[in-house]
Design an enzyme around this catalytic site. Structure first.
Site, PDB file in Angstrom:
ATOM      1  N   GLN A   1       1.031  -1.154   0.171  1.00  0.00           N
ATOM      2  CA  GLN A   1       0.152   0.050  -0.016  1.00  0.00           C
ATOM      3  C   GLN A   1       0.887   1.397  -0.034  1.00  0.00           C
ATOM      4  OE1 GLN A   1      -3.222  -0.529   3.290  1.00  0.00           O
ATOM      5  NE2 GLN A   1      -1.748  -2.050   3.798  1.00  0.00           N
ATOM      6  N   ASN A   2       2.195   1.236   0.270  1.00  0.00           N
ATOM      7  CA  ASN A   2       2.868   2.099   0.420  1.00  0.00           C
ATOM      8  C   ASN A   2       3.357   2.794  -0.923  1.00  0.00           C
ATOM      9  OD1 ASN A   2       3.037   1.303   3.098  1.00  0.00           O
ATOM     10  ND2 ASN A   2       4.982   0.454   2.990  1.00  0.00           N
TER      11      ASN A   2
ATOM     12  N   HIS B   1      -1.391   1.260  -4.264  1.00  0.00           N
ATOM     13  CA  HIS B   1      -1.666   2.768  -4.203  1.00  0.00           C
ATOM     14  C   HIS B   1      -1.009   3.833  -5.052  1.00  0.00           C
ATOM     15  CE1 HIS B   1      -3.930   1.779  -0.189  1.00  0.00           C
ATOM     16  NE2 HIS B   1      -4.852   1.511  -0.786  1.00  0.00           N
TER      17      HIS B   1
ATOM     18  N   CYS C   1      -0.541  21.510 -20.787  1.00  0.00           N
ATOM     19  CA  CYS C   1      -1.472  22.402 -20.725  1.00  0.00           C
ATOM     20  C   CYS C   1      -1.559  23.528 -19.869  1.00  0.00           C
ATOM     21  CB  CYS C   1      -2.951  21.484 -20.824  1.00  0.00           C
ATOM     22  SG  CYS C   1      -3.205  20.736 -19.011  1.00  0.00           S
TER      23      CYS C   1
ATOM     24  N   GLY D   1       2.690  -4.628   9.094  1.00  0.00           N
ATOM     25  CA  GLY D   1       2.979  -3.281   9.197  1.00  0.00           C
ATOM     26  C   GLY D   1       1.576  -2.110   8.598  1.00  0.00           C
ATOM     27  N   THR D   2       0.436  -2.737   8.525  1.00  0.00           N
ATOM     28  CA  THR D   2      -0.977  -1.954   8.482  1.00  0.00           C
ATOM     29  C   THR D   2      -1.875  -2.246   9.208  1.00  0.00           C
ATOM     30  OG1 THR D   2      -2.719  -1.931   6.726  1.00  0.00           O
ATOM     31  CG2 THR D   2      -1.659  -4.187   7.047  1.00  0.00           C
TER      32      THR D   2
ATOM     33  N   ALA E   1       8.425  -4.874  12.199  1.00  0.00           N
ATOM     34  CA  ALA E   1       8.631  -5.785  11.175  1.00  0.00           C
ATOM     35  C   ALA E   1      10.229  -5.605  10.706  1.00  0.00           C
ATOM     36  CB  ALA E   1       8.185  -4.844   9.763  1.00  0.00           C
TER      37      ALA E   1
END
Ligand code: OAD
Length: 247
Positions: A103-104, A121, A157, A193-194, A235
């Site tokens: 997710q990092n 992500h 743009c 680690g989440t 971790a």
């Protein structure tokens, strides 16, 4: 304190398996000095991520959202991969059946040399035109920290540009989603680690478990993931210990 027997049973499972998948969150980068999202040092000017990482927050105040990302980019630029990233990178290089879903958005797994990273992500270093103007330069990577201009503008743009990450309310990229689904067909799944509060990532471990994987949560404050075994610890320490038992 987790019993030695838990480590031994994990090592035995690991050795007798052919497909291993690890799902990581911000806690894996904590020892590198990158603030997690839901700890007190992770808050930026008292905003919760849910208040900044949304398309609505960006349309209301793009400068503020970019300031938050610039702050995170500077923390990450100053950080180095830690022992947790190193162990996972070495497993990915030794074992073809190893997959890592993260997710990092910090890129520390890639910097440690991890193969086949599935970035759920996106990446904090990717930037894209908000208008999807389609110009040749409307999606790019910029690793400068701090950024020279905020809010960042599209070189084609001159409209607003945004971080190439997935915000709350947005869909996960189709490629990452497909690769993650494939990776959940595994024998052992570690979720490391989440806080397991942000979906759909938070559901990955239980999906792997439903498909028959033996699942393990590694976290100093565990309890959020639906798993077979919990190892309460950091971790960088727990993965180092597992590595010493399996190799
Ligand atoms: P959180 O900040 O929600 O959770 C971090 C977790 O790491 C907590 O459960 C801590 O207990 C744990 N932790 C802290 N130190 C640790 C260590 N040394 N070793 C292992 N674990 C440790 O972060 P995430 O769950 O990753 O979204 O957050 C999920 C998503 O929310 C992020 O991907 C981000 C955010 O909004 C996007 O960027 C789209």
């Amino acid at each position: 304190m987790t019993a030695e027997a838990d480590f031994r049973s994990l090592a035995a499972r690991w050795r007798s398996s052919a497909r291993w998948t690890v799902v990581t969150g911000a806690g894996v980068s904590a020892a590198s000095g990158v603030p997690t999202f839901r700890s007190s040092d992770g808050l930026w000017e008292n905003f919760r991520p849910e208040e900044l990482a949304t398309p609505e927050a960006f349309s209301r105040d793009p400068r503020r959202v970019w300031e938050w990302y610039d702050w995170r980019r500077q923390k990450i630029a100053a950080a180095r991969p830690n022992r947790a990233h190193e162990v996972l990178a070495s497993w990915s290089q030794r074992q073809t059946g190893f997959r890592l879903i993260t997710q990092n958005v910090d890129g520390l797994h890639e910097r440690a040399g991890t193969a086949r990273v599935i970035r759920f992500h996106g990446s904090i270093w990717d930037i894209r035109c908000v208008n999807s103007c389609g110009g040749a330069g409307s999606r790019w990577t910029d690793t400068r920290a701090p950024l020279p201009e905020i809010p960042v503008r599209c070189p084609d743009c001159r409209g607003l540009a945004r971080p190439g990450v997935v915000w709350f309310g947005e869909a996960i990229g189709a490629e990452a989603l497909a690769e993650a689904q494939e990776a959940l067909e595994c024998d052992v799944c570690l979720v490391v680690g989440t806080s397991s509060v942000v979906y759909p990532a938070a559901g990955l471990a239980s999906q792997a478990r439903q498909r028959g994987a033996w699942t393990v949560e590694i976290n100093p404050e565990p309890g959020a993931a639906d798993v077979d075994l919990v190892i309460a610890g950091k971790a960088e320490e727990v993965l180092d210990k597992i590595d010493s038992l399996i190799h």
